[in-house]
Scaffold this active site. Structure first.
Site, PDB file in Angstrom:
ATOM      1  N   VAL A   1     -60.892  -4.163 -42.266  1.00  0.00           N
ATOM      2  CA  VAL A   1     -60.901  -3.065 -41.300  1.00  0.00           C
ATOM      3  C   VAL A   1     -62.065  -2.154 -41.657  1.00  0.00           C
ATOM      4  O   VAL A   1     -62.207  -1.748 -42.817  1.00  0.00           O
ATOM      5  CB  VAL A   1     -59.581  -2.275 -41.324  1.00  0.00           C
ATOM      6  CG1 VAL A   1     -59.661  -1.070 -40.388  1.00  0.00           C
ATOM      7  CG2 VAL A   1     -58.417  -3.170 -40.920  1.00  0.00           C
ATOM      8  N   GLY A   2     -62.909  -1.862 -40.688  1.00  0.00           N
ATOM      9  CA  GLY A   2     -64.083  -1.041 -40.947  1.00  0.00           C
ATOM     10  C   GLY A   2     -63.835   0.440 -40.736  1.00  0.00           C
ATOM     11  O   GLY A   2     -62.713   0.890 -40.482  1.00  0.00           O
ATOM     12  N   ASP A   3     -64.920   1.197 -40.832  1.00  0.00           N
ATOM     13  CA  ASP A   3     -64.809   2.654 -40.753  1.00  0.00           C
ATOM     14  C   ASP A   3     -64.503   3.154 -39.359  1.00  0.00           C
ATOM     15  O   ASP A   3     -64.081   4.300 -39.186  1.00  0.00           O
ATOM     16  CB  ASP A   3     -66.097   3.309 -41.247  1.00  0.00           C
ATOM     17  CG  ASP A   3     -67.245   3.119 -40.263  1.00  0.00           C
ATOM     18  OD1 ASP A   3     -67.550   1.955 -39.916  1.00  0.00           O
ATOM     19  OD2 ASP A   3     -67.827   4.125 -39.828  1.00  0.00           O
TER      20      ASP A   3
ATOM     21  N   THR B   1     -72.548   5.762 -37.490  1.00  0.00           N
ATOM     22  CA  THR B   1     -72.705   4.317 -37.376  1.00  0.00           C
ATOM     23  C   THR B   1     -73.441   3.838 -38.610  1.00  0.00           C
ATOM     24  O   THR B   1     -74.167   4.603 -39.249  1.00  0.00           O
ATOM     25  CB  THR B   1     -73.467   3.917 -36.100  1.00  0.00           C
ATOM     26  OG1 THR B   1     -73.472   2.495 -35.963  1.00  0.00           O
ATOM     27  CG2 THR B   1     -74.901   4.407 -36.122  1.00  0.00           C
ATOM     28  N   GLY B   2     -73.243   2.574 -38.972  1.00  0.00           N
ATOM     29  CA  GLY B   2     -73.920   2.035 -40.143  1.00  0.00           C
ATOM     30  C   GLY B   2     -73.011   1.130 -40.948  1.00  0.00           C
ATOM     31  O   GLY B   2     -72.120   0.476 -40.402  1.00  0.00           O
TER      32      GLY B   2
ATOM     33  N   THR C   1     -71.584  -0.144 -33.975  1.00  0.00           N
ATOM     34  CA  THR C   1     -70.392   0.581 -33.560  1.00  0.00           C
ATOM     35  C   THR C   1     -70.808   1.576 -32.505  1.00  0.00           C
ATOM     36  O   THR C   1     -71.743   2.346 -32.731  1.00  0.00           O
ATOM     37  CB  THR C   1     -69.756   1.335 -34.747  1.00  0.00           C
ATOM     38  OG1 THR C   1     -69.414   0.411 -35.770  1.00  0.00           O
ATOM     39  CG2 THR C   1     -68.508   2.076 -34.311  1.00  0.00           C
TER      40      THR C   1
END
Length: 379
Positions: free
Chosen positions: A250-252, A272-273, A221
């Site tokens: 849906v990601g962070d 990020t991660g 990201t």
């Protein structure tokens, strides 16, 4: 007596020099001119994105009024270049072989946010997020509705898939759909492809595939923060998510306070991660609130990561925290891809000989086996 006075004077001057040196190093991390703003910071060594944001920020003296354009422009550069194949089109496909995008833009002066999740068939996710912020009263649009909105705003419909994504899916299928993100299903998800059905009994300790390869070549990201000399802040994110995830995930990166957060009164944080873990803890929000409570950027970054480490074994992630004056710090933790160092980009006047530079921070790697609850208060 004169000799004694001279010795005291020398000791005082030496102590003053050491104190000034340590204060300078601690305040900005790398600054040596005393001028810390304007500044652009982004996760990972995506130099092209940082350079473009820095160029846009400096179109006006001190970057005044340019932070939004800088963040959108810098992240757009990464989307076009498909940075590490984790941002933009042609990157990580879901288990159906389709690519979708998540992005966010936040204004630290108004606290307004525009975000999109599971955006399909539109390449410029960060620009669509900007349109959500500027042309609606909503914060987040997802899926088909996000695509319809983008089309209404004039964005072109086009495939995000490439020959490379098709090849990824074929290779994944040949290897029995490993890794994947299923558990408590039959047939056994660790050795076969679906379709899956739920088991009658739910096992909280059931293990799914563990090799999810969180790192710079998967689930990248780009998160970015820009601050002008007046302390105006914007942050943004963009990603094509985690490889072989379930359709609709849906990601962070789309979640305010997880992938990024900003408040002109305090500062900003970007992360990020492993997004499925990060969004449970809202680390960027926690870090900004920690600074509001008086923590330094370094302390805030460490506390945000420690809060996650205290609960999640095997966590992989990083955070960069910057206060409204331009002092910044980073922290990270990991056992594989984050096991050594985390790299990020900074542009600022603090180092006039190298205004745009890659910086690194050592990551913690030890697993927290303590059974004691984490009680340290962040704010």
């Amino acid at each position: 007596m004169k000799k004694l006075v001279a010795v005291y004077v020398c000791l005082f001057l030496l102590a003053s020099f050491v104190w000034a040196k340590s204060t300078s190093n601690a305040s900005s991390g790398q600054g040596n001119t005393g001028q810390l703003l304007p500044i652009v910071i982004n996760t990972w060594p995506f130099s092209a994105a940082n350079e473009e944001a820095w160029r846009i920020l400096n179109l006006r003296k001190g970057g005044v009024g340019q932070t939004r354009d800088a963040v959108v422009g810098g992240i757009s550069q990464c989307e076009m270049l498909k940075c590490d194949h984790g941002i933009g089109y042609g990157g990580n496909p879901d288990e159906r072989g389709d690519v979708s995008l998540d992005a966010l833009l936040m204004d630290g002066s108004t606290m307004e946010v525009g975000a999109v999740g599971d955006l399909r068939r539109v390449k410029s996710a960060i620009k669509v997020a900007r349109h959500v912020l500027e042309h609606t009263y909503h914060t987040l649009l997802v899926g088909e509705g996000a695509g319809d909105f983008a089309n209404a705003m004039g964005f072109q419909t086009e495939s995000l898939n490439t020959a490379e994504t098709t090849e990824m899916l074929q290779n994944w299928t040949v290897h029995n759909c490993q890794p994947n993100f299923w558990r408590n299903v039959y047939p056994e998800s660790t050795s076969s492809c679906g379709p899956y059905k739920p088991l009658n009994s739910w096992d909280e300790e059931a293990s799914g595939t563990e090799d999810h390869e969180i790192g710079p070549d998967n689930h990248d990201t780009v998160t970015m923060a820009a601050i002008d000399v007046e302390g105006n802040i914007h942050v943004g994110t963009s990603t094509n998510g985690l490889r072989y995830s379930l359709p609709g995930r849906v990601g962070d990166a789309s979640v305010p306070g997880s992938g990024a957060y900003a408040d002109n009164d305090v500062g900003a944080a970007i992360t990020t991660g492993d997004g499925d873990i990060l969004m449970r803890f809202l680390p960027s929000f926690r870090a900004v609130e920690a600074m509001r409570a008086g923590k330094t950027p370094a302390e805030a970054a460490k506390l945000a990561i420690q809060r996650i480490r205290a609960r999640i074994h095997g966590f992989e992630g990083a955070i960069v925290v910057v206060d409204r004056f331009g002092n910044y710090a980073a922290a990270c933790h990991g056992v594989t891809h984050f096991a050594k160092r985390f790299h990020f980009m900074v542009s600022s006047p603090a180092n006039p000989n190298q205004p745009t530079r890659r910086e690194t921070v050592m990551c913690t790697t030890e697993i927290n086996n303590s059974t004691k609850p984490f009680h340290e208060v962040i704010w």
